[in-house]
Design a protein around this motif. Sequence first.
Motif, short mmCIF file in Angstrom:
data_model
loop_
_atom_site.label_atom_id
_atom_site.label_comp_id
_atom_site.label_asym_id
_atom_site.label_seq_id
_atom_site.Cartn_x
_atom_site.Cartn_y
_atom_site.Cartn_z
N GLN A 409 0.84 -1.20 0.00
CA GLN A 409 0.00 0.00 0.00
C GLN A 409 0.87 1.25 0.00
O GLN A 409 0.59 2.23 -0.70
N LEU A 410 1.96 1.24 0.77
CA LEU A 410 2.87 2.39 0.81
C LEU A 410 3.47 2.65 -0.56
O LEU A 410 3.56 3.80 -1.01
N SER A 412 2.22 1.72 -3.43
CA SER A 412 1.15 2.13 -4.33
C SER A 412 0.85 3.62 -4.20
O SER A 412 0.58 4.31 -5.19
N GLU A 413 0.90 4.13 -2.97
CA GLU A 413 0.58 5.54 -2.73
C GLU A 413 1.61 6.50 -3.31
O GLU A 413 1.35 7.71 -3.40
N PRO A 417 -2.20 9.21 -9.20
CA PRO A 417 -3.54 8.60 -9.20
C PRO A 417 -3.89 7.96 -10.54
O PRO A 417 -4.52 6.90 -10.59
N ARG A 420 -1.92 4.72 -10.90
CA ARG A 420 -2.45 3.75 -9.93
C ARG A 420 -3.75 3.13 -10.45
O ARG A 420 -3.97 1.92 -10.34
N ASP A 566 3.66 10.37 -7.57
CA ASP A 566 3.10 11.50 -6.83
C ASP A 566 4.28 12.29 -6.26
O ASP A 566 4.79 11.99 -5.19
N LYS A 569 4.07 13.63 -2.74
CA LYS A 569 4.24 12.59 -1.72
C LYS A 569 5.72 12.28 -1.51
O LYS A 569 6.18 12.10 -0.37
#
Length: 614
Positions: A409-410, A412-413, A417, A420, A566, A569
């Motif tokens: 999940q980390l 993927s973030e 967007p 993803r 991102d 991020k």
Amino acid sequence: MCGITGFIQWNGDLTQDSRLLVKMTETLAHRGPDGSGTWISGPCAFGHRRLSVIDPENGAQPMIIHREEEVYAIVYNGELYNAGELKKELSSRGHSFRTTCDTEVLLVSYMEWGPDCLERLNGIFAFAIWDSVQEQVFLARDRVGVKPLFYSYVDGTLVFGSEPKAILQHPKVEPVVGPEGLAEVFIVGPARTPGHGVFRDLAELRPGRAMIFNREGLRTYTYWKLESRPHEDDEARTAAYLRELIQDTVERQLVSDVPVCSLLSGGLDSSALSALAVQYYTRTGQGQVHTYSVDYVDNDKHFKSHAFQPGADAPWIQRMQEELKSKHHWIEFDTPELVNTLELSTEKRDLPGMADVDASLLLFCQEIKKGATVAISGEAADEIFGGYPWFHREEALQSGTFPWSVAPQLRSELLSPEIREWISPLEYLADRYSDAVAEVPLLEGEDAGQARMRVMSYLNITRFMPTLLDRKDRMSMGAGLEVRVPYTDHRLIDYVFNIPWSIKTAGGREKGILRKALEGVLPQDVLYRKKSPYPKTHNPNYLSAVKQRMLHVLEDSSSPILPLIDAAKIRELAASSEASSNLPWFGQLMSGPQLFAYLTQVNHWLKAYKISIK
């Protein structure tokens, strides 16, 4: 060891493509600095770069054998460890030999037994054979994938090579990466799915598989795979048999016409191989064994113990060097060297890899190459014998995903967007995990606990181990160094896979049965030392350097990685306190410094290979 490439096209005159073949072959010059050869006949074009290890005078390739009207040609990368036995049997069947190299033994084995010759081979290999009688090309890869082999099948043309870079020179193969390839890079990587080539029209011939290409088309089949069977030996007999197997394997792999050295980390696996090499060299009067170790400037000041590396290596290397009386070479690198080699290591691997671990291994191999051509290494023992912490942690065993991908999940973030949504990374990872688990050959009547450990062993041997073997092959051959990996002998893997977990952990220790098998080979303190992997740098300067590199990438509007991630991020992570952590917080195998280094590798890969995303 060598680099091979070529293409087969049933229609057309390939003699017009000699320049293309040379161009493809020369991309593999690092794998074979000692010689080059090409051969074109009818529909078949073969190219070869050679690293001379056995019979330097007569082992040039492509090797051609004419038998009346029949023509057989081979390009081969690897080493046969039972070439002597095969040659003796083939001689008794009427074959004669003009060289002492294993290339000729392999080609004659095919001439005698056809594709069934694979059952008789003990070694590491990737090869292609042209057979004029059957009018076909036969390609095969060793059982566990020590030697790489990629291919592309486009518009009726088969293109193959030791590395993707050779195949990408062919005009029919373009550097295009789609959603699956991006998922491999950002979510599955660096433990790439076996068989997946990442590039759209590129595939990998999986370990233990062979391929036949003729006018009827392309056919791939499995000639070896892990099988489950009851283990009949008790603990004492298991340890004794392992000792015999390991010693036989090491001695076979020390055969060479050029100097052989040993990589020594001071841990169980490399220390055992080094000790057995010293015993063999002493017994055969071959002189002093040279050993090599790697470390980093100021690691002694900055080292922090954690589960994957509970203690520093240097004192144990010194302990073993004194025990073995080897000629030891201490190799040390500083932060600027590591950072500056990230891009080159990406090019050697044709993909972003394991960041500083790849870069330091490439530098290490370049230094070893100055004094040796062949080395033995303790790679793969942890996957086979169950040495990693994740074999022993309930949360990893129950995670429902690959133990080296427990924080997807980390990752993927960090994607944009749009990307993803396009690649569905978490779903892709779940599918690949389900595929892997579905392959596991469970044993009827086995209890749930043993079955769970069998699944974990299978995942490590077929998914994680190939990643480390690929790293070792690409970084070593990137420096023109052959590295042999005795723990990957298929007889050993086949036997150990079926040892019950209670025996594998004899004495209540990870790799307990291996320790028991090596009693008397190593001092007790080394024999029962806690596991330590290939060393990483702990210098905070490394984090600072790779973080700045990544921030420069983010500031450059032309960086090809920007539409995929991102950026906000990433900047947030760079400014956070976690960024300074050198512990595996970002998944099991991705620390803060490695994350930034990996992303810079991805950006360089996209740029250097002129990759189109579609």
